[in-house]
Design an enzyme around this catalytic site. Structure first.
Site, PDB file in Angstrom:
ATOM      1  N   SER A 124      13.241  43.004  15.676  1.00  0.00           N
ATOM      2  CA  SER A 124      14.101  42.310  16.643  1.00  0.00           C
ATOM      3  C   SER A 124      13.412  41.952  17.957  1.00  0.00           C
ATOM      4  O   SER A 124      14.041  41.333  18.818  1.00  0.00           O
ATOM      5  CB  SER A 124      15.352  43.147  16.937  1.00  0.00           C
ATOM      6  N   LYS A 126      13.781  38.389  18.915  1.00  0.00           N
ATOM      7  CA  LYS A 126      14.900  37.826  19.674  1.00  0.00           C
ATOM      8  C   LYS A 126      14.514  37.458  21.104  1.00  0.00           C
ATOM      9  O   LYS A 126      15.266  36.746  21.778  1.00  0.00           O
ATOM     10  CB  LYS A 126      16.082  38.791  19.657  1.00  0.00           C
ATOM     11  N   SER A 182      21.697  43.397  20.073  1.00  0.00           N
ATOM     12  CA  SER A 182      20.717  42.979  19.071  1.00  0.00           C
ATOM     13  C   SER A 182      21.387  42.400  17.823  1.00  0.00           C
ATOM     14  O   SER A 182      20.919  42.581  16.699  1.00  0.00           O
ATOM     15  CB  SER A 182      19.810  44.152  18.671  1.00  0.00           C
TER      16      SER A 182
END
Length: 402
Positions: A78, A81, A138
């Site tokens: 993640s 992101k 997230s």
């Protein structure tokens, strides 16, 4: 005397054509990398870090203070992101979307696996809520929904992400999705992630300050905490992003600001990838942040707009050039070694006009006890246009006999 003057004038015109371009133009110095690692001969040893790769960057000096396996390709999970957010922030800046804009998420977003903000296709959700869901919680559903809003499809959005990665010179990064979900072709490095984090913070400071320090977010009646535990443990930490998959391990990009020299603020960004647990990524990041702040101090070695050297310049409208830095220039040095800092400037010789303000010409080396800590390009502080035909011809003659 008259005969001498005639001879001199004759020589001048003879040499005008022959030598007006005879002296080669000085080549511009090669660009220096945006981040320059401190010499391994530094007296400060990096701590032992339980991570497959890590990097520590001081953004004020643009120096890497410690690094291990910085170019090892790994799945970033993640941490991806951060790039998703960067592209969305750019779309907001360009006014292609707005924070209050409502949208209905697609089935693809709704059915996203992994971490989620639990957006519901039956309930419109705003862009700002999706941003919070992606950054704080997230949420993979939020990431896909934002990608589809900006580019139509997640695949088209990924193309934008990869183009942006190229512009940022993230040379070891390739994205295949907007979430960081596992894919062997979806890779990055600690070096690339620290550059991405720096770009996110510096290019979108207001957005970064607004979202990345938030500890929790409630949506659809569900409150989820930010997975960056350092936001609770260290008041100087203000972001950035966590990540975890089985292949990637536990990853964390962290950023902290603490008081620096001359009333300034220092920012350190750390990246740890491939740690064993949530606790491990938190502890190792905290260890690196404290190590960097405690063991290094920043020294301003050049003031903005103040000439460091004024070398002679040829074939220009001025006789000397002003070389220095357009912005304050800093170097990170081991604490207590400031007095030992020395500088050496190398530049093209002869220096030939024209030169333009902001152009990089030559390098400044920063040394302690003869060991190079960093090299930075020296900039032109004032334009020096090319002289007229006669001026260039005269300087060609002077250079010929120099």
């Amino acid at each position: 005397m008259r005969r001498f003057k005639c001879a001199l004038i004759g020589c001048f015109f003879i040499f005008t054509t022959a030598f007006i371009y005879s002296v080669p133009e000085a080549a511009e110095a090669a660009p220096v990398s945006a981040t320059i690692a401190l010499s391994s001969t530094s007296a400060v040893s990096a701590p032992i870090v339980a991570a497959k790769s890590y990097v520590v960057l001081d953004t004020q000096s643009a120096q890497v203070l410690a690094i291990n396996n910085g170019d090892q390709k790994m799945e970033p999970a993640s941490l991806t992101k951060m790039m998703t957010a960067y592209v969305v922030f750019q779309a907001l800046k360009d006014k292609r979307i707005s924070l209050s804009q409502p949208l209905t998420i697609s089935q693809a977003a709704y059915k996203a696996i992994g971490s989620r903000m639990f957006a519901d296709p039956k309930t419109p959700v705003s862009v700002e809520e999706l941003l919070k869901g992606m950054i704080i919680q997230s949420g993979n559903d939020a990431s896909i929904a934002l990608a589809e809003l900006v580019a139509g499809t997640e695949a088209s959005f990924v193309e934008i992400m990869n183009k942006q990665a190229l512009r940022m010179k993230l040379n070891n990064t390739r994205f295949t999705n907007a979430t960081g979900l596992p894919d062997p072709q979806h890779v990055s490095t600690a070096n690339d992630m620290v550059l991405l984090a720096r770009a996110l913070i510096e290019d979108f400071p207001a957005e970064y300050a607004k979202y990345y320090g938030q500890r929790e977010f409630t949506y659809n009646g569900i409150t989820q905490p930010n997975r960056n535990r350092l936001l609770w443990l260290d008041p100087t930490v203000d972001g950035v992003k966590t990540g975890h998959t089985d292949n990637a391990g536990f990853c964390l990009v962290a950023s902290a600001k603490r008081p620096g020299a001359a009333g300034t603020t220092r920012r350190i960004i750390t990246v740890v990838m491939g740690t064993a647990s949530t606790d491990a990524r938190t502890q190792e990041s905290s260890k690196l942040l404290n190590w960097a702040f405690q063991n290094f101090e920043n020294v301003r070695f050049a003031e903005a707009g103040k000439a460091l050297v004024t070398p002679e310049i040829w074939k220009g409208t001025k006789s000397v050039a002003s070389l220095g830095f357009l912005q304050d220039a800093w170097i990170s040095v081991p604490r207590g070694s400031t007095e030992k800092l020395k500088t050496e400037i190398t530049r093209p010789q002869p220096l030939i006009a024209p030169i333009a303000k902001g152009q990089s010409i030559g390098l400044i080396k920063l040394l302690i006890e003869g060991k190079v800590l960093a090299e930075k390009p020296v900039q032109v502080l004032e334009d020096v246009p090319q002289a007229g035909l006669l001026g260039r011809a005269w300087d060609s003659i002077r250079l010929w006999f120099k």
